[in-house]
Structure formats: structure tokens, C-alpha cells
Write an enzyme that holds these catalytic residues in place. Structure first.
Site, PDB file in Angstrom:
ATOM      1  N   THR A  11      16.418  21.923  73.396  1.00 27.12           N
ATOM      2  CA  THR A  11      17.563  21.994  72.989  1.00 27.12           C
ATOM      3  C   THR A  11      18.153  23.271  72.354  1.00 27.12           C
ATOM      4  O   THR A  11      18.335  23.151  70.949  1.00 27.12           O
ATOM      5  CB  THR A  11      17.811  20.638  72.003  1.00 27.12           C
ATOM      6  N   GLY A  12      18.097  24.452  72.769  1.00 22.56           N
ATOM      7  CA  GLY A  12      18.444  25.470  72.377  1.00 22.56           C
ATOM      8  C   GLY A  12      19.794  26.159  72.742  1.00 22.56           C
ATOM      9  O   GLY A  12      20.691  25.324  73.191  1.00 22.56           O
ATOM     10  N   ALA A  13      20.059  27.369  73.029  1.00 21.15           N
ATOM     11  CA  ALA A  13      21.143  27.961  73.317  1.00 21.15           C
ATOM     12  C   ALA A  13      21.704  27.831  74.765  1.00 21.15           C
ATOM     13  O   ALA A  13      22.796  27.631  74.930  1.00 21.15           O
ATOM     14  CB  ALA A  13      20.957  29.672  73.440  1.00 21.15           C
ATOM     15  N   LEU A  14      20.639  27.291  75.742  1.00 28.00           N
ATOM     16  CA  LEU A  14      21.108  27.012  76.869  1.00 28.00           C
ATOM     17  C   LEU A  14      20.840  25.493  77.111  1.00 28.00           C
ATOM     18  O   LEU A  14      22.188  24.879  77.462  1.00 28.00           O
ATOM     19  CB  LEU A  14      20.195  27.860  77.980  1.00 28.00           C
ATOM     20  N   LYS A 192      19.063  36.778  90.582  1.00 24.84           N
ATOM     21  CA  LYS A 192      19.336  36.478  89.174  1.00 24.84           C
ATOM     22  C   LYS A 192      18.612  37.718  88.370  1.00 24.84           C
ATOM     23  O   LYS A 192      18.922  38.120  87.263  1.00 24.84           O
ATOM     24  CB  LYS A 192      18.751  35.079  88.545  1.00 24.84           C
ATOM     25  N   ASN A 200      17.462  42.610  79.952  1.00 30.15           N
ATOM     26  CA  ASN A 200      16.474  42.051  79.014  1.00 30.15           C
ATOM     27  C   ASN A 200      15.465  43.177  78.541  1.00 30.15           C
ATOM     28  O   ASN A 200      14.992  43.234  77.537  1.00 30.15           O
ATOM     29  CB  ASN A 200      15.607  40.867  79.614  1.00 30.15           C
ATOM     30  N   SER A 262      18.754  37.333  75.386  1.00 29.41           N
ATOM     31  CA  SER A 262      17.680  36.545  75.015  1.00 29.41           C
ATOM     32  C   SER A 262      16.297  36.988  74.716  1.00 29.41           C
ATOM     33  O   SER A 262      15.801  36.552  73.584  1.00 29.41           O
ATOM     34  CB  SER A 262      17.528  35.174  75.807  1.00 29.41           C
ATOM     35  N   GLU A 274       9.416  36.522  77.473  1.00 36.48           N
ATOM     36  CA  GLU A 274       9.119  36.081  78.925  1.00 36.48           C
ATOM     37  C   GLU A 274       8.863  37.033  79.687  1.00 36.48           C
ATOM     38  O   GLU A 274       9.430  37.177  80.927  1.00 36.48           O
ATOM     39  CB  GLU A 274      10.314  35.214  79.400  1.00 36.48           C
TER      40      GLU A 274
END
Length: 314
Positions: A11-14, A192, A200, A262, A274
Site C-alpha cells: 500500500t505505497g505510492a502505486l 515499459k 530510473n 521511484s 530494483e
């Protein structure tokens, strides 16, 4: 209104943003939280958005997956650096015959999840979203929000638009979330990466926001070169990314509000990056197909050094 029950893992930014939008639209949504559990249980979720601010004063919040109900759709919105938790998190809450909806960046994620849970459908959503978590239960949506959905089958064969994809798309659309449906998930994942790899990676290495990268002639050229190298990687798997798509990504980023990626946020907070999902997996896939992506390999090596050094300091 559908009777599908949704679980949000991360349950974060996304995950917080999309989950809150789904609940606001009347869907049955259940949120797994860690550090924010007490705050969200008491005060709910606050969403600041260019589309309109709103607060969910009451949410179905859980600190432990064992207390969550089994759900029809389990949304994986964790960072891929936390995917080692999925063998513990997924089996108890996804219904037999349900859907695991993967909202994560990178390549090869679905293969890992297929080894954890069986008799489920795996659908991935590639999110073009500018959103940050700025406090406990507090998410700030800056720009965009489109999700491209595609369904996974072993070997990443194109399966077209399935009924399951359409059902989830309808749910998200009812919540005001823009949706595109992709017949070929592998192509969508490479597309993507056209954005994720340059922005990133360079944001961390060069300590720069997206607008700074686009404003400088040298970094802008490097961004474009990296995008074309991603396209070469996709081509090694028979997926064509046209030059017009690369130009579209450059144009989108020029119009985007200044954004700290991110990965840069994670780096500044001394969290693991990541690197493997976004850089390592595409490099290995391309090498297996006989293609060396030299500039991306250079970015990968630098990020591995910075990530290791950052973790040691922390």
C-alpha cells in the site's frame, strides 16, 4: 457493481493510489500494511491527486496476511526487491481460480509467481504513473496513471484480449483509471522498459530528476540511446518497438512535471534498488538471445556498485 474482492499487497505510492481509487468507486478492497498499519487503521488513506483530492476515512487494513480474506484478485504492488515474501503472502489469500495482478516493473516477474501459486491466472499491469508516498497513509499523485494490462502464459506467447483481462479493466475503468489492453504481454513489458531503464538508472547515477535529464543535450542524447538499446533487446525476442514509440516516451517526459523516479527515491532512502528486475533480467534475456546491450550493461554495473555501497552505509 461487481462482487470481485481485491487485495492490495504493498500500500505505497502505486498500490495505495490504485487501491484507494478502486474502493472510492465502490469495490471491495483489502489492504496489507506494515509500518503504516496503525495510522491507516485509525485515520484511513489520504490521496492528493491532480484528478481531485479525497480521503478514505475507513479502509479494510491488515497487518498480517493470515487475517485477510481470500480474494478474487490479489494485486502485487510491492517492490520486486520484496518478492522473496511472495511465497508467504500469496497462497493464503488468492482464491482457487483467481487472479494475481502484478503491478511491478521489470522482466520475468510472472515466471517467478507461476512457481509460487498454481491454478490462478497471472495478469500484469504496466503502470505509467507519477506518484509518491509522502507520509503515513498519504499518497501524492502528480501525473498520468495509465495501466497497460496483459495476460501471462508460459513462454510469453501472445494470448490476445481475454475475458479476465476485460473484467479487471472494467473494474479499473469504473474507478476512473485509464486502461489499455495488450495482446502481447512480453512486448508491453519491453515497451515499459523503454522508459524505466534510462530514467530510473540515470536518475540515480547522475543524481537528477526527469526534467534535468531532458534539459541537458548530453543526457537527453544518452536517454535516447538507451531507449533504442531497449528496443534492440525486444527485437531479439521478435518484438518490434517502433521509433515513433520512443519519440512518444521522450515527448511524454518533456511534458511531465519534474519527477524524482521511484528508484532515486529508494536510493535516497537507502532502500535496496530494483536493479535485477529492471536491468539484470533484460540483460540476461538479451544475452540468451545472442544480443549484448552494452550501454545498459554499463548502467547495470554502476547501479550494482552504488546499491551495494549504499546498503553498506545504511
Amino acid at each position: 457493481m461487481c462482487d470481485r474482492k481485491y487485495a492490495i499487497l504493498g500500500t505505497g505510492a502505486l498500490g495505495g493510489f490504485y487501491g484507494a481509487k478502486l474502493q472510492k468507486a465502490g469495490l471491495d478492497v483489502h489492504f496489507l500494511l506494515r509500518s503504516d498499519y496503525e495510522h491507516v487503521s485509525q485515520y484511513g488513506l489520504l490521496i492528493e491527486s491532480k484528478e481531485g483530492d479525497f480521503t478514505l476515512s475507513q479502509v479494510n487494513a491488515y497487518q498480517y496476511v493470515e487475517k485477510m480474506p481470500q480474494c478474487d484478485v490479489v494485486v502485487v504492488a510491492l517492490k520486486t526487491t520484496q518478492n522473496y515474501l511472495l511465497p508467504e503472502l500469496l497462497p493464503p489469500i488468492v482464491k482457487d481460480g483467481g487472479v494475481v495482478l502484478v503491478l511491478q516493473n521489470g522482466l520475468g516477474i510472472e515466471e517467478e509467481i507461476a512457481q509460487i501459486v498454481g491454478n490462478v491466472s497471472i495478469i500484469s499491469g504496466l503502470c505509467f504513473l507519477c506518484s509518491n508516498k509522502v507520509g503515513q497513509g498519504h499518497i501524492r499523485h502528480l501525473d498520468y496513471g495509465l495501466i497497460t494490462l496483459g495476460e501471462y502464459v508460459p513462454g510469453y506467447h501472445s494470448v490476445g484480449i481475454t475475458d479476465r483481462m476485460q473484467q479487471i479493466a472494467d473494474d479499473f475503468s469504473s474507478a476512473g483509471i485509464a486502461i489499455e489492453l495488450a495482446e502481447d504481454l512480453l512486448l508491453a513489458r519491453w515497451k515499459k522498459l523503454v522508459w524505466n531503464i534510462p530514467y530510473n538508472g540515470l536518475s540515480v547515477i547522475l543524481n537528477a530528476t526527469t526534467d534535468e535529464l531532458m534539459a541537458d543535450v548530453y543526457t537527453c542524447r544518452l536517454v535516447e540511446q538507451l531507449m533504442f538499446e531497449v528496443a534492440a533487446g525486444a527485437n531479439s525476442y521478435g518484438r518490434n518497438i517502433p521509433d515513433s514509440f520512443i519519440q512518444k516516451m521522450l515527448d511524454y517526459t518533456l511534458k511531465m512535471k519534474p519527477y524524482r523516479t521511484s528508484m532515486k527515491i529508494d536510493y535516497d532512502a537507502c532502500r535496496p534498488l530494483e536493479v535485477e528486475a529492471i536491468f539484470g533480467n533484460p540483460l540476461r534475456k538479451a544475452r540468451a538471445a545472442g544480443i549484448n546491450l552494452l550501454q545498459i550493461s554499463c548502467i547495470y554495473d554502476q547501479l550494482k556498485f552504488l546499491d551495494t555501497k549504499n546498503q553498506r552505509q545504511y
